[in-house]
Design an enzyme around this catalytic site. Structure first.
Site, PDB file in Angstrom:
ATOM      1  N   HIS A   1      62.936   1.792  84.141  1.00 55.07           N
ATOM      2  CA  HIS A   1      63.291   1.377  82.814  1.00 55.07           C
ATOM      3  C   HIS A   1      63.789   2.644  82.115  1.00 55.07           C
ATOM      4  O   HIS A   1      63.366   3.757  82.101  1.00 55.07           O
ATOM      5  CB  HIS A   1      62.001   0.878  82.078  1.00 55.07           C
ATOM      6  CG  HIS A   1      61.989   0.367  80.996  1.00 55.07           C
ATOM      7  ND1 HIS A   1      62.821  -0.512  80.263  1.00 55.07           N
ATOM      8  CD2 HIS A   1      61.516   0.697  79.562  1.00 55.07           C
ATOM      9  CE1 HIS A   1      62.826  -0.754  78.968  1.00 55.07           C
ATOM     10  NE2 HIS A   1      61.786  -0.181  78.727  1.00 55.07           N
TER      11      HIS A   1
ATOM     12  N   ASN B   1      61.178   2.443  72.411  1.00 52.32           N
ATOM     13  CA  ASN B   1      61.363   1.391  73.566  1.00 52.32           C
ATOM     14  C   ASN B   1      62.339   0.277  72.858  1.00 52.32           C
ATOM     15  O   ASN B   1      62.573   0.494  71.736  1.00 52.32           O
ATOM     16  CB  ASN B   1      60.039   0.639  73.816  1.00 52.32           C
ATOM     17  CG  ASN B   1      60.227   0.157  75.211  1.00 52.32           C
ATOM     18  OD1 ASN B   1      61.294  -0.064  75.862  1.00 52.32           O
ATOM     19  ND2 ASN B   1      59.218  -0.279  75.771  1.00 52.32           N
TER      20      ASN B   1
END
Length: 339
Positions: free
Chosen positions: A286, A306
């Site tokens: 990620h 994020n």
């Protein structure tokens, strides 16, 4: 007869609803979730219960762990399903030196250099580029595994804001649709550096307002009239070197990083300093934007933005362990663009 039938049907509906706890119905309502069949709802409810039990068990010992978990919009997905949808594991162990690895690809030649920390600069104890005016609002990639696009765009937004003195939201959809010739593939996990190269060669990236996000790949619709920022090069961090990463973040601005986010603790993170000793340093899944660092209760942390919306984590952000031998691979594959 119709009244009796209606009453019986109403009782059946009440009984069916009573099989699920009110917390389940509240969670579905909060996240606007529905299912195509009763069978699918029952299956998802079982997963949701298992996740809730995991969260509750962890939070009994949250003081020892140092971070808290919370049920969120990913609650009806197993960790394996979550990882398959939102991320993709890539093994960076074979990359060795990131700069050399990129320069082995002709498209990066003349555009990449490795970060060299200034010898005379004293770094601050705390950095938070939100207060430095280099971070835009928290975004949401939705059900598209394109964290690379959000990380690349976030790093470019930071560089542009520091150069101009103001922030401007740039288009992840532009990267999603148009960087395919550079090796990216829409909603599949790909490379922030491919995205940077697209922006460099393309002469810029459109703003979000001129090229809105739709969470799936379409044909390229870039418009030069909509450009919000340009780039001229890429700066890489020596692989695994947290000290260089810290220096680059403090002196240059936000950095795009990859981490191993495959653990359930990341899926349901709420606040605190995430510490996952068994994280991989090479199998990364990620991409995020590193925007700060600091210390809280004697725990050193990295602060990352994020791309799962403002209701995940600390209003869309996460604190991860810093100075723990490159935990979760945060310094393994890190880079940022130059204007």
């Amino acid at each position: 007869m119709a009244i009796v039938y209606g009453a019986i049907l109403f009782q059946i509906i009440l009984i069916a609803c009573a099989e699920f706890p009110p917390e389940w119905h509240a969670w579905k309502a909060t996240h606007s979730i529905s299912y195509e069949s009763e069978h699918e709802e029952r299956r998802r409810h079982v997963v949701w219960q298992q996740n809730q039990e995991y969260i509750d068990q962890h939070n009994k010992y949250k003081e020892q762990f140092g971070y808290t978990l919370e049920m969120n919009k990913f609650g009806d997905m197993s960790n394996a399903e979550f990882a398959e949808l939102m991320m993709c594991v890539q093994d960076y162990n074979h990359h060795g030196n990131l700069t050399e690895s990129l320069l082995a690809d002709n498209k990066f030649k003349g555009r990449v250099r490795e970060y060299q920390a200034p010898a005379t600069v004293s770094l601050p104890e705390t950095v938070d580029w939100r207060t430095g005016g280099a971070v835009t609002h928290v975004k949401d990639q939705l059900r598209c595994g394109c964290s690379y696009a959000f990380a690349a765009v976030g790093a470019l937004e930071g560089a542009a804001a520091l150069a101009r003195g103001r922030t401007a939201s740039l288009s992840e959809q532009n990267v999603l649709d148009c960087s395919v010739p550079y090796g990216n593939h829409g909603c599949s996990c790909e490379d922030v550096n491919n995205a940077f190269m697209y922006v460099i060669d393309n002469g810029g990236l459109d703003t979000t307002s001129s090229y809105p996000y739709v969470s799936r790949q379409y044909y390229c619709k870039f418009k030069s009239s909509g450009v919000g920022a340009t780039a001229t090069g890429i700066v890489t961090i020596s692989s695994g070197d947290e000290s260089s990463l810290e220096s680059a973040l403090a002196t240059a601005g936000p950095v795009a990083v990859y981490i191993d986010a495959s653990h359930s603790s990341f899926q349901f993170y709420k606040y605190g300093v995430l510490n996952v000793p068994n994280c991989s340093r090479s199998k990364l899944s990620h991409a995020m934007i590193l925007i700060g660092y600091g210390t809280t209760s004697s725990k050193k942390y990295w602060l990352l933005k994020n791309s799962w919306g403002p209701n995940w984590g600390i209003s869309g952000y996460i604190k991860m362990s810093r100075g723990m031998s490159n935990q979760c691979g945060i310094a393994t594959y890190a880079s940022f663009p130059t204007l």
